[in-house]
Write a protein that holds these residues in place. Structure first.
Motif, short mmCIF file in Angstrom:
data_model
loop_
_atom_site.label_atom_id
_atom_site.label_comp_id
_atom_site.label_asym_id
_atom_site.label_seq_id
_atom_site.Cartn_x
_atom_site.Cartn_y
_atom_site.Cartn_z
N VAL A 1 1.01 -1.18 -0.02
CA VAL A 1 0.02 -0.05 -0.19
C VAL A 1 0.83 1.09 -0.10
CG1 VAL A 1 -1.64 1.31 1.21
CG2 VAL A 1 -2.04 -1.09 1.22
N LEU A 2 1.95 1.25 0.93
CA LEU A 2 2.72 2.37 0.79
C LEU A 2 3.45 2.68 -0.54
CD1 LEU A 2 4.46 1.86 4.48
CD2 LEU A 2 3.05 3.72 3.60
N LEU B 1 2.20 1.85 -3.37
CA LEU B 1 1.40 2.42 -4.35
C LEU B 1 0.96 3.76 -3.95
CD1 LEU B 1 -0.57 -0.94 -5.30
CD2 LEU B 1 0.86 0.53 -6.87
N VAL B 2 0.97 3.89 -2.81
CA VAL B 2 0.61 5.48 -2.47
C VAL B 2 1.92 6.37 -2.88
CG1 VAL B 2 0.73 7.01 -0.30
CG2 VAL B 2 -0.48 4.87 -0.26
N LEU B 3 2.97 5.88 -2.94
CA LEU B 3 4.16 6.59 -3.70
C LEU B 3 3.69 6.85 -4.81
CD1 LEU B 3 8.08 5.52 -3.05
CD2 LEU B 3 6.87 5.56 -5.37
N ASN B 4 3.34 5.84 -5.55
CA ASN B 4 3.36 6.04 -7.30
C ASN B 4 1.93 7.02 -7.26
OD1 ASN B 4 4.97 4.23 -7.86
ND2 ASN B 4 3.68 2.53 -8.00
N PHE B 5 1.04 7.17 -6.41
CA PHE B 5 -0.22 7.89 -6.57
C PHE B 5 0.29 9.41 -6.10
CE2 PHE B 5 -3.99 9.56 -4.20
CZ PHE B 5 -4.94 9.65 -5.41
N VAL B 6 1.14 9.37 -5.24
CA VAL B 6 1.60 10.90 -4.83
C VAL B 6 2.17 11.32 -6.27
CG1 VAL B 6 3.33 12.07 -3.57
CG2 VAL B 6 1.70 10.56 -2.29
N VAL C 1 9.41 -1.62 7.00
CA VAL C 1 10.25 -0.66 7.41
C VAL C 1 10.92 0.20 6.51
CG1 VAL C 1 11.79 0.13 9.22
CG2 VAL C 1 10.09 -1.49 9.84
N ALA C 2 11.45 -0.66 5.50
CA ALA C 2 12.47 -0.06 4.58
C ALA C 2 11.36 0.77 3.39
CB ALA C 2 13.23 -1.25 3.81
N THR C 3 10.27 0.25 3.13
CA THR C 3 9.48 1.00 2.46
C THR C 3 8.82 2.13 2.84
OG1 THR C 3 8.74 -1.38 1.29
CG2 THR C 3 7.09 0.52 1.06
N MET C 4 8.63 2.27 4.10
CA MET C 4 8.23 3.22 4.88
C MET C 4 9.08 4.53 4.82
SD MET C 4 6.41 1.80 8.21
CE MET C 4 5.91 3.48 8.80
N ILE C 5 10.41 4.05 4.98
CA ILE C 5 11.49 5.18 4.86
C ILE C 5 11.50 5.69 3.43
CG2 ILE C 5 13.79 5.50 5.02
CD1 ILE C 5 14.16 3.18 7.24
N THR C 6 11.76 4.67 2.60
CA THR C 6 11.72 5.32 0.99
C THR C 6 10.59 6.12 0.56
OG1 THR C 6 11.43 2.96 0.33
CG2 THR C 6 13.56 3.63 0.63
N VAL C 7 9.37 5.45 0.87
CA VAL C 7 8.16 6.36 0.41
C VAL C 7 8.20 7.67 0.83
CG1 VAL C 7 5.86 6.41 0.90
CG2 VAL C 7 6.66 4.30 0.23
N LEU D 1 -5.30 4.04 -8.53
CA LEU D 1 -6.16 4.15 -7.28
C LEU D 1 -6.47 2.67 -6.98
CD1 LEU D 1 -8.57 7.03 -8.18
CD2 LEU D 1 -7.05 6.68 -6.13
N GLU D 2 -6.79 1.70 -7.92
CA GLU D 2 -7.25 0.30 -7.68
C GLU D 2 -6.18 -0.37 -7.15
OE1 GLU D 2 -9.15 -3.64 -9.81
OE2 GLU D 2 -7.83 -2.19 -11.05
N GLY D 3 -4.86 0.03 -7.59
CA GLY D 3 -3.45 -0.76 -6.99
C GLY D 3 -3.53 -0.55 -5.47
N ILE D 4 -3.67 0.81 -4.92
CA ILE D 4 -3.92 1.10 -3.74
C ILE D 4 -4.74 0.27 -2.77
CG2 ILE D 4 -4.17 2.98 -1.88
CD1 ILE D 4 -3.14 5.04 -4.01
N PHE D 5 -5.89 0.00 -3.31
CA PHE D 5 -6.87 -0.84 -2.61
C PHE D 5 -6.87 -2.47 -2.77
CE2 PHE D 5 -8.81 3.49 -3.02
CZ PHE D 5 -9.17 3.49 -1.73
N ILE D 6 -6.28 -2.78 -3.85
CA ILE D 6 -6.17 -4.28 -4.07
C ILE D 6 -4.93 -4.94 -3.40
CG2 ILE D 6 -4.75 -4.42 -6.07
CD1 ILE D 6 -6.77 -6.45 -7.38
N VAL D 7 -4.06 -4.02 -3.21
CA VAL D 7 -2.98 -4.56 -2.39
C VAL D 7 -3.12 -4.66 -0.88
CG1 VAL D 7 -1.10 -3.83 -4.00
CG2 VAL D 7 -1.61 -2.40 -2.30
N GLY D 8 -4.21 -4.24 -0.69
CA GLY D 8 -4.89 -4.31 0.92
C GLY D 8 -4.77 -5.84 1.04
N SER D 9 -5.01 -6.61 0.15
CA SER D 9 -5.11 -8.13 0.11
C SER D 9 -4.08 -8.90 -0.32
CB SER D 9 -6.45 -8.54 -0.68
OG SER D 9 -7.56 -7.85 -0.46
N ILE D 10 -3.06 -8.12 -0.96
CA ILE D 10 -1.85 -8.81 -1.43
C ILE D 10 -1.06 -9.48 -0.36
CG2 ILE D 10 0.28 -6.88 -1.07
CD1 ILE D 10 0.62 -7.55 -4.39
N GLY D 11 -1.15 -9.08 1.01
CA GLY D 11 -0.44 -9.83 1.93
C GLY D 11 -0.74 -11.16 2.06
#
Length: 465
Positions: free
Chosen positions: A35-36, A38-43, A174-180, A290-300
């Motif tokens: 999600v982070l 794809l939020v990056l891509n969305f931003v 954690v690594a993703t949070m930092i780089t986002v 936008l779909e990516g942000i929500f569909i990856v809520g299930s990617i885990g």
């Protein structure tokens, strides 16, 4: 009266987790990580969106090209995660280290080739594959920079898969949070010329992507090797090399083929949208992001499948492997329903987020969002079964069959007919993609029922010394 035994806090913490908690322990950090991302891509898309619809279309079209490379080669990370989960479940640390070392060396070789070769021809590639002159002119520099990020993206996929498979799924998050955070700041600064930075336009988002991709790779390498989670260990003999490399590529090559089919199919849908104009292509990119942000809520749940099923296979527990498949598949229905509703509500924010894109773009994007949100459950089940269950069961042929039939025999021909030759237009292309997903689900479900878990456990057992 005898005293009731009350478990202590330490006892509660040391108690084995329930299946639901075990799935969540892996799935939640992975979903948050994606999600982070794809939020990056969305931003980035919002930042670039301030430059107009052509800029949005250029970034989306470039991303669909680099996405082919990143996802196809990312199959190496999926292959490693499955094999590492099996080795971890069986307690074979030597095999684990050998597998990761071989995968990293392979990624270095492939990454150099696929990163630098397209870079030299970036000015011609976009025009050759169907971009309009305006889109190609705006996106060439961005494409040239993001294609260089392929190598660090491959290495990040491998390290993230390894850390999840050995029971440390929070570290990649954690690594993703930092780089986002870093990417968002860099993108805004380099696109608009904020502060001391030059205003580079669309290319500024490309520089931000490349810089943070390298940073994320370095962080993950430190988390894996610097913290002694895994060790650098080359196989000692030809027999050991064979034992490591063959399973790695037996999984990775077919997975690469199916990812290639999937990403090329996604790209060709964008080519069909482009035939309707830059505005239709821009709307499609907004929907996809936008779909990516929500569909990856299930990617885990996909990662939970490969990890938990892989460990059970490695330990020889067939019943546990099959039980994990059932549990994760059921969980996917619930998460898809929730995130599908949230995705649908995103239409309320299109006017605010994409004011500069134009009303026609926002209307087309809104229609696409509602169509896709209504069928989110199908896409999530495809993700769990096609990218989790079938690879874990060594049935990558089933994944290839589903992706090839769904996209090339069903979806794309229907998109051309409905989108270009009926009044449905752009809505027809979105509908065709849903039919594509439904065809995949039918094939994936059929193949999943054919997996012989007992035979798989027997074939993955270590040979006697």
């Amino acid at each position: 009266m005898p005293r009731l035994a009350v478990p202590s806090l330490r006892t509660l913490r040391s108690a084995p987790p329930t299946p639901g908690r075990e799935i969540a322990r892996i799935a939640v950090p992975v979903s948050m990580e994606f999600v982070l991302m794809l939020v990056l891509n969305f931003v980035n898309q919002i930042v670039v969106g301030g430059l107009g619809a052509t800029a949005i279309a250029a970034v989306g079209f470039s991303n669909s090209l680099t996405f082919i490379l990143a996802v196809t080669l990312g199959c190496l990370g999926t292959s490693v995660s499955i094999l590492v989960a099996r080795a971890h479940g069986a307690g074979r640390r030597g095999d684990l280290d050998h597998t990761v070392t071989a995968a990293v060396l392979t990624a270095l070789v492939l990454g150099v080739v696929v990163s630098f070769v397209p870079w030299f021809f970036a000015d011609r590639v976009m025009g050759l594959v169907g971009a309009s002159d305006a889109v190609a002119a705006a996106g060439t520099d961005y494409f040239r920079l993001t294609v260089l990020a392929t190598l660090p993206v491959m290495l990040s996929a491998i390290m993230s898969g390894v850390l999840r498979s050995v029971g440390q799924p929070a570290r990649p998050m954690v690594a993703t949070m930092i780089t986002v955070v870093a990417n968002s700041i860099l993108a805004l600064s380099l696109v608009t010329g904020l502060g001391p930075f030059p205003a580079l336009g669309v290319a500024g988002a490309g520089w931000a992507t490349l810089i943070t991709a390298v940073a994320k790779t370095l962080i993950l390498l430190w988390m894996a090797y610097g913290r002694k989670v895994i060790g650098w260990s080359l196989p000692d003999s030809l027999r050991q090399w064979h034992a490591v490399v063959v399973p790695l590529f037996v999984l990775a090559l077919p997975l690469g083929v199916t990812e290639l089919f999937w990403t090329v199919g996604t790209f060709l849908y964008n080519v069909v949208f482009q035939q309707l104009g830059d505005e239709a292509l821009a709307a499609a990119q907004i929907v996809t992001t936008l779909e990516g942000i929500f569909i990856v809520g299930s990617i885990g749940l996909m990662a939970a499948t490969t990890t938990l099923v892989g460990r059970s296979v490695g330990s020889g527990d067939v019943d546990a492997a099959m039980a994990w498949v059932r549990r994760v598949t059921r969980a996917g229905v619930g998460t898809a329903a929730v995130f599908g509703v949230l995705f649908a509500t995103s239409v309320l924010f299109l006017d605010t987020l994409f004011a500069e894109a134009g009303r026609d773009v926002r209307v087309m994007a809104g229609v696409g969002i509602l169509i896709n949100a209504a069928f989110q459950v199908i896409k999530v089940r495809n993700m769990i079964i096609g990218a989790g269950v079938l690879p874990s069961g060594n049935d990558v042929r089933g994944v290839i069959l589903g992706d090839a039939v769904g996209a090339f025999l069903v979806g794309l021909p229907l998109a051309i007919v409905l989108g270009l030759h009926t009044p449905l237009g752009y809505a027809g292309i979105f509908i065709a993609r849903i039919v594509d997903e439904a065809a995949k689900l039918a094939i994936f479900t059929w193949r999943a029922r054919r997996i012989r878990w007992h035979a798989l456990v027997d074939s993955t057992a270590p040979l006697p010394a």
